[in-house]
Design a protein around this motif. Structure first.
Motif, PDB file in Angstrom:
ATOM      1  N   GLY A 220      -9.939   0.338   0.336  1.00  0.00           N
ATOM      2  CA  GLY A 220      -9.716   0.932  -0.978  1.00  0.00           C
ATOM      3  C   GLY A 220     -10.953   1.625  -1.510  1.00  0.00           C
ATOM      4  N   SER A 224     -11.432   5.725  -2.691  1.00  0.00           N
ATOM      5  CA  SER A 224     -12.029   6.186  -3.950  1.00  0.00           C
ATOM      6  C   SER A 224     -13.266   7.022  -3.673  1.00  0.00           C
ATOM      7  CB  SER A 224     -12.394   4.983  -4.818  1.00  0.00           C
ATOM      8  OG  SER A 224     -11.237   4.258  -5.195  1.00  0.00           O
ATOM      9  N   PRO A 245      -5.786  -1.417   3.805  1.00  0.00           N
ATOM     10  CA  PRO A 245      -6.512  -1.143   2.556  1.00  0.00           C
ATOM     11  C   PRO A 245      -5.815  -1.754   1.343  1.00  0.00           C
ATOM     12  CG  PRO A 245      -5.294   0.800   3.260  1.00  0.00           C
ATOM     13  CD  PRO A 245      -5.153  -0.201   4.367  1.00  0.00           C
ATOM     14  N   TRP A 246      -6.624  -2.271   0.414  1.00  0.00           N
ATOM     15  CA  TRP A 246      -6.110  -2.805  -0.846  1.00  0.00           C
ATOM     16  C   TRP A 246      -6.229  -1.691  -1.877  1.00  0.00           C
ATOM     17  CZ3 TRP A 246      -8.659  -7.116  -4.320  1.00  0.00           C
ATOM     18  CH2 TRP A 246      -7.723  -7.543  -5.250  1.00  0.00           C
ATOM     19  N   VAL A 247      -5.114  -1.075  -2.216  1.00  0.00           N
ATOM     20  CA  VAL A 247      -5.140   0.145  -3.023  1.00  0.00           C
ATOM     21  C   VAL A 247      -4.341   0.041  -4.308  1.00  0.00           C
ATOM     22  CG1 VAL A 247      -5.610   1.699  -1.094  1.00  0.00           C
ATOM     23  CG2 VAL A 247      -3.243   1.060  -1.603  1.00  0.00           C
ATOM     24  N   ASP A 248      -3.793  -1.146  -4.616  1.00  0.00           N
ATOM     25  CA  ASP A 248      -3.044  -1.320  -5.861  1.00  0.00           C
ATOM     26  C   ASP A 248      -3.360  -2.695  -6.430  1.00  0.00           C
ATOM     27  OD1 ASP A 248      -1.273  -1.179  -7.983  1.00  0.00           O
ATOM     28  OD2 ASP A 248       0.424  -1.862  -6.782  1.00  0.00           O
ATOM     29  N   SER A 356      -7.379   1.507  -8.370  1.00  0.00           N
ATOM     30  CA  SER A 356      -6.129   1.500  -7.590  1.00  0.00           C
ATOM     31  C   SER A 356      -5.825   2.935  -7.175  1.00  0.00           C
ATOM     32  CB  SER A 356      -4.980   0.940  -8.438  1.00  0.00           C
ATOM     33  OG  SER A 356      -5.224  -0.405  -8.787  1.00  0.00           O
ATOM     34  N   PRO A 357      -6.271   3.362  -5.992  1.00  0.00           N
ATOM     35  CA  PRO A 357      -6.125   4.770  -5.580  1.00  0.00           C
ATOM     36  C   PRO A 357      -4.690   5.273  -5.520  1.00  0.00           C
ATOM     37  CG  PRO A 357      -7.737   3.649  -4.204  1.00  0.00           C
ATOM     38  CD  PRO A 357      -7.080   2.587  -5.034  1.00  0.00           C
ATOM     39  N   GLU A 382       2.347  -1.244  -0.413  1.00  0.00           N
ATOM     40  CA  GLU A 382       1.448  -0.293  -1.067  1.00  0.00           C
ATOM     41  C   GLU A 382       0.711   0.561  -0.044  1.00  0.00           C
ATOM     42  OE1 GLU A 382      -2.528  -2.676  -2.259  1.00  0.00           O
ATOM     43  OE2 GLU A 382      -0.667  -3.663  -2.852  1.00  0.00           O
ATOM     44  N   GLN A 383       0.447   0.014   1.146  1.00  0.00           N
ATOM     45  CA  GLN A 383      -0.244   0.774   2.181  1.00  0.00           C
ATOM     46  C   GLN A 383       0.680   1.829   2.792  1.00  0.00           C
ATOM     47  OE1 GLN A 383      -1.426  -2.427   4.733  1.00  0.00           O
ATOM     48  NE2 GLN A 383      -2.641  -3.404   3.138  1.00  0.00           N
ATOM     49  N   LEU A 386       0.982   4.516   0.287  1.00  0.00           N
ATOM     50  CA  LEU A 386      -0.253   5.297   0.285  1.00  0.00           C
ATOM     51  C   LEU A 386      -0.244   6.373   1.364  1.00  0.00           C
ATOM     52  CD1 LEU A 386      -3.335   5.668  -0.498  1.00  0.00           C
ATOM     53  CD2 LEU A 386      -3.792   4.032   1.351  1.00  0.00           C
TER      54      LEU A 386
END
Length: 856
Positions: A220, A224, A245-248, A356-357, A382-383, A386
Motif C-alpha cells: 500500500g 501511494s 497489498p493493504w489498500v483499504d 487507502s489508495p 480489495e486487492q 485495485l
C-alpha cells in the motif's frame, strides 16, 4: 517478548498441527495446508500474532526489530539517507496533501520530527557484487523493497530472508529503508521516509533500472508513493510488485467481513496490551486528563507562588481533541466509536487516498504492476478491485462526493495502467513469508520474471534471470511435499477440471518464458498450488469488483462488531494495566509536553506530541534475536542450498596429477578398447557432459501495444519524402541487407540469430557472448595478419569499391593488418570465395591464444 516466551507459546500449536495434519489429511487434499510445512508455517504465524497481542505494541516492535545476522553469501551495507532528500520528500507530500489535507493530518512540521537518522540497507548476493566490481558495472537492476507489518511492526532484519531471495533470483541489488513505524510515528511519517529513499536512489541509479516491491502495508505504501511520483512529475520506476497489498483501511470489501480460515490475519483486527503508545486516549479520556492535569498544575503553582503557567499548561493545541467519531447501527442500536480503530492513523484519515489508495480518483498513469493475491486471505477483494481499478480507471471510480474538478482532470490526463493480476488458490496473506513452501517458490519466480520484463522493457535490453529448475532444492525435493520420499499427488480444485484453453501447465514465472500479452491493460490469471495458470473469471463474477461505487471506503458493521467484541474482552482482561497507563499519562501531562508551532496538532498516539518537557529518552541497543535468527535460517535454507548447487554446477573442474596406481579394480584400457571394437554402435551421449545454463533471458516482446511515432524522412536531392518508424539504437538490422553474404535465421533463441556464410551455418549466434576459444576466434573483429601467400580479407559486393570476390587492399594499417570496411562484412576465413554460395576453404585457423598476438 523474548524467544523463550514465544517458543513456549507456539510449541503447543506446532505439535497439535502436526498431529491434526495427519489425522485429518483426507479432507485437505485440495488445500495448501495439505503440505506439512505450509500447514505448520500458517499456524505458527497465527499463534505468534495471538501471543503478541498479549504484549504491548512496544514489545512487539522490539522483538521484530532485533538484529538478525545475514548469511555469509549475502552482502549487506547500510546507507544514511541524506537530510536533503527528507526535506524534498516532505515538500512533495505537503503539496500532495494540499491545505485541507495538511489540516487533517495536524500540520506540516510534527511528522518530520524523528529520533534518529533514516537508514536503509543494501542487500545483494556476494557473487553478484564481486562480478559487478570486477567489471566496474554499477548494475542495471535495483529493487527498492518496502517491508510490511501493518505499518506498526516488522523490520528489514525480519524480512531480509525474503528480500535476499528476490535479489538472488533477479540478480539485483535490493535497497530496503528502515522507515518509522506507527503508532509513535503515524501517517505520513513512514511515507516520507520511503519517498526520501526513492529520491536518494534516483541520485544513484536511472529510474529505468529500478523496480519497486513491497508486501502488505509495504504494498500500500508503494502505491501511494507511485501516485506522488506521478503527480509531481518525478521519474517513475520501471515497474512495481505488490504482494498482498493493504489498500483499504476502512475494510469496506466483503472478504473482510467473512470467515477466512486459511489466513493468519486476526479477524477482529490488531489488539494489544495497553501501553503509553497504544491504544491512545479517546475524546472523553483526553478531556478528563486535561482537566485533571490543569487542576494539579494550578495547585502546584499556588503552593510555589507562581502565577503564569501558560507556557507549560497543556491546552487543546498540545494534543488533538478528537479522533473523528464513527457512528453505526449495530444490532438495531446506534453505536458511537470514539476510539482510534487503526494503528496507522486516526479515524478521520482512514479513507484518505494516500492511506487507502483504492480511494484515489484514478490509478492510471503508473508503471506496469504485478499484483499478487492470496485466494484465501482476508484482504483479497480489495486487492482484486485495485487491479481492475488500475487497468480501467473510468469504470471503478470512488464515490461521487470525491470527484471534484481536479479529480476529473486527472482521470482524463492519465491513461490506464498495465496490470498483471495473479490470484493464487487458497493461499494466505503474503504467502512468500512461508518461503520454504512450494507455492512460495512459484511466487518468487513470478516476481523475478515480471521484474525482469519491466527492466528489459524500460531499458530496451535483454535481462537474464535465474533458471533454477535443475538446481533448486525445492523444485526436486521440497520439504513441504516429502512423505516417504514421494511427493503426494494433490488433486486440483474442481475449478481446475475445466481449465482455460489459454494455459494449464506448471510454468508460472518460468525463466525464459515470455510474459503473456496484456488484454485491455490486464493479464488476469488464477494460479493453482502447483503453478498451473488458468483464466480468472470475469470481473462481474468477482465479489471485489461488484461493490457499489458509493460503498467503497465506507466502514461496514461486520468488521466493527468483531473489533468491538474483542476490545471489550481485552479491556476486561487488562483492566489493571489500563489503570496504570492512565496514571502515567496523567503524570506526564501534569509535567507538560513539548509543542510545535501554531497549527501543529499531532495525533494522540504520535510520539512527537508526547515528548515530556525536559525529558530525554534513551535509545536501547539492539540485541540479537535468537527466535528471528532461527526463523530467518529456516527461510534462507532453500536459498543457501540453491546457491551451493549453483556454485557446484558452474565450478570449473579441478586439475591434479593422475598416476597409474590410482583406481584399483578398474577395467584396463585394453579391455575398454576391445569393448569399443566389439560394439561399434556405442552411444556418445555419455562422453560429453554439456553444462546446462542456469540463467535465461527475459525481453520485451511487445506485450504492451506501444504507440508508433512516425518520422518523415526527406531526401532533398532525389527521393521524395517517405514515412518510416522511429529507429532505436537497439533495433537489429534487417535480414535483407545483404542476402549474398549474411542471412539471419529467425526465432533461434533470445540471445541472437544464427548467421550463414555462403549458405553454411556458423557455429555461433550474433549478439551472444562467446564461451569457447573457437567462438572467440570466429566472433573476433574480422581482421587477420597479412602474410606472404595469403590473400587479404574478402568482402561481398556491399564492400565499398570492390566487386564480387575482390580484395580490400586499401584498408591496411601501419602494422600491415587489414581493417574491416565499415560498410561491408567479412569473415576470418583466409581464402577467396570463387562464387557466392561456394564453401570457403579453411587455410589457417587462428586460436584464441594466438589472437592477442596477431590482432591490434
Amino acid at each position: 517478548m523474548n524467544t523463550a516466551g514465544v517458543s513456549l507459546a507456539v510449541t503447543p500449536t506446532v505439535v497439535s498441527t502436526l498431529l491434526s495434519h495427519y489425522l485429518r489429511r483426507n479432507p485437505l487434499p485440495q488445500k495448501p495446508t495439505a503440505h506439512i510445512s505450509y500447514d505448520e508455517g500458517l499456524h505458527l504465524i497465527r499463534s505468534f500474532l495471538s501471543h503478541a497481542s498479549r504484549h504491548t505494541v512496544e514489545e512487539l516492535q522490539a522483538f521484530t526489530s532485533q538484529w538478525v545476522p545475514h548469511p555469509q553469501w549475502v552482502r549487506v551495507d547500510e546507507v544514511d539517507i541524506p537530510g536533503s532528500e527528507l526535506s524534498r520528500a516532505a515538500s512533495h507530500i505537503t503539496e500532495q496533501l494540499g491545505p485541507d489535507g495538511v489540516r487533517r493530518v495536524g500540520g506540516r512540521e510534527w511528522w518530520q520530527w524523528r529520533k534518529k537518522p533514516l537508514m536503509a540497507e543494501w542487500i545483494e548476493m556476494k557473487s553478484d557484487y564481486h562480478e559487478r566490481k570486477k567489471n566496474s558495472d554499477p548494475g542495471n537492476r535495483v529493487m527498492l523493497y518496502i517491508h510490511g507489518g501493518a505499518y506498526f511492526f516488522g523490520s528489514v532484519d525480519e524480512h531480509r530472508y525474503q528480500i535476499q531471495r528476490h535479489a538472488r533470483k533477479l540478480k539485483a541489488r535490493a535497497l530496503a529503508p528502515r522507515y518509522r513505524l506507527a503508532p509513535q510515528f503515524p501517517f505520513p511519517c513512514g511515507l516520507q521516509d520511503c519517498l526520501a529513499t526513492y529520491l536518494y536512489l534516483l541520485t544513484q541509479q536511472p529510474s529505468n533500472t529500478i523496480v519497486l516491491a513491497g508486501d502488505s502495508a509495504g504494498g500500500g505504501m508503494i502505491l501511494s508513493l507511485l501516485v506522488i511520483l506521478r503527480d509531481a512529475g518525478i521519474p517513475l520506476p520501471a515497474g512495481a510488485v505488490l504482494i498482498s497489498p493493504w489498500v483499504d483501511l476502512t475494510h469496506s470489501f466483503p472478504s473482510v467481513s467473512g470467515d477466512c480460515p486459511l489466513d493468519y490475519i486476526p479477524p477482529s483486527g490488531f489488539h494489544h496490551k495497553p501501553s503509553v503508545s497504544w491504544p491512545p486516549p479517546d475524546e472523553d479520556e483526553l478531556d478528563e486528563l486535561k482537566k485533571t492535569a490543569t487542576e494539579q498544575k494550578v495547585q502546584l503553582a499556588a503552593a510555589e507562588g507562581v502565577s503564569n503557567l501558560s507556557s507549560e499548561t497543556p491546552t487543546l493545541k498540545d494534543v488533538a481533541n478528537t479522533t473523528h467519531r464513527l457512528s453505526l447501527v449495530i444490532d438495531g442500536e446506534r453505536v458511537e466509536i470514539k476510539e482510534q480503530i487503526q494503528i496507522y492513523t486516526t479515524n478521520e484519515l482512514l479513507a484518505h487516498p494516500l492511506v487507502s489508495p483504492v480511494m484515489q480518483p484514478t490509478l492510471g498513469g503508473l508503471p506496469p504492476l504485478l499484483i499478487m493475491v492470496g485466494g484465501g486471505e482476508m484482504l483479497r477483494d480489495e486487492q482484486i478491485y485495485l487491479a481492475h481499478k488500475c487497468a480501467n480507471p473510468e469504470k471503478y471510480l470512488p464515490p461521487e462526493a470525491l470527484m471534484d474538478e481536479h479529480a476529473r482532470a486527472q482521470l482524463k490526463e492519465y491513461k490506464p495502467t498495465d496490470v498483471q493480476l495473479q490470484v493464487w488458490d487458497d493461499l494466505c496473506h503474503v504467502a512468500p513469508t512461508l518461503s520454504f513452501t512450494s507455492p512460495a517458490k512459484f511466487m518468487y519466480r513470478s516476481v523475478a520474471q515480471f521484474s525482469a520484463w519491466c527492466l528489459a522493457r524500460a531499458q530496451k535490453i535483454d535481462i537474464d534471470i535465474l533458471d533454477d529448475d535443475g538446481i533448486s532444492v525445492i523444485s526436486r525435493s521440497s520439504s513441504s511435499a516429502k512423505h516417504g520420499g514421494q511427493e503426494p499427488k494433490i488433486e486440483e480444485n474442481r475449478r481446475d477440471e475445466q481449465p482455460s484453453t489459454e494455459k494449464a501447465e506448471v510454468s508460472i514465472g518460468k525463466a525464459g518464458d515470455p510474459l503473456p500479452r496484456f488484454q485491455d491493460h490486464m493479464i488476469r490469471q488464477r494460479v493453482s498450488l502447483r503453478g498451473a495458470v488458468f483464466s480468472l473469471p470475469p470481473a462481474e463474477e468477482l465479489p471485489g469488483c461488484t461493490v457499489q461505487r458509493d460503498h467503497v471506503g465506507v466502514i461496514k458493521v461486520g468488521p466493527v462488531r468483531k473489533w468491538l467484541d474483542h476490545k471489550r474482552r481485552w479491556e476486561s482482561r487488562f483492566r489493571q494495566s489500563g489503570i496504570r497507563i492512565r496514571r502515567q499519562r496523567l503524570s506526564d501531562m501534569a509535567i507538560g509536553y513539548e509543542v510545535f508551532g501554531e497549527g501543529e496538532v499531532p495525533p494522540p498516539s504520535a510520539l512527537a506530541g508526547r515528548r515530556k518537557i525536559g525529558g530525554a529518552e534513551l535509545e536501547k541497543k539492539r540485541q540479537r534475536g535468537l527466535g528471528l535468527s532461527l526463523w530467518s535460517l529456516w527461510g534462507s535454507k532453500h536459498d543457501e542450498m540453491t546457491v551451493q548447487r549453483e556454485h557446484k554446477a558452474d565450478k570449473h573442474p579441478e586439475t591434479k596429477a593422475a598416476t597409474s596406481a590410482e583406481g584399483e579394480g578398474a577395467r584396463t584400457f585394453s579391455d575398454i578398447q576391445r569393448q569399443e571394437h566389439a560394439s561399434p554402435s556405442s552411444k556418445f551421449s555419455s562422453l560429453v557432459n554439456l553444462r546446462r545454463p542456469h540463467r535465461k533471458h527475459v525481453k520485451d516482446e511487445s506485450q504492451v501495444e506501444e504507440e508508433k511515432h512516425e518520422t518523415v524522412v526527406e531526401d532533398s536531392d532525389t527521393a521524395p519524402a517517405m514515412v518510416v518508424d522511429d529507429f532505436t539504437e537497439n533495433q537489429e538490422p534487417s535480414a535483407e541487407t545483404d542476402e549474398t553474404f549474411l542471412n539471419y535465421e529467425s526465432d533461434i533463441g533470445v540471445t541472437g540469430k544464427r548467421m550463414f556464410i555462403g549458405g553454411l551455418a556458423t557455429p555461433f549466434s550474433l549478439r551472444k557472448e562467446a564461451e569457447t576459444a573457437s567462438m572467440i576466434t570466429l566472433m573476433a573483429p574480422a581482421s587477420r595478419p597479412t602474410t606472404p601467400g595469403v590473400n587479404s580479407i574478402l568482402t561481398t559486393d556491399a564492400v565499398e569499391g570492390g566487386g564480387e570476390g575482390s580484395i580490400v587492399n586499401d584498408r591496411i594499417d601501419e602494422d600491415g593488418v587489414d581493417i574491416l570496411n565499415q560498410t561491408g562484412a567479412s569473415t576470418p576465413f583466409a581464402t577467396a570465395l570463387a562464387t557466392p554460395g561456394d564453401r570457403p576453404v579453411l587455410e589457417r585457423f587462428v586460436t584464441a591464444r594466438e589472437l592477442p598476438q596477431t590482432m591490434p
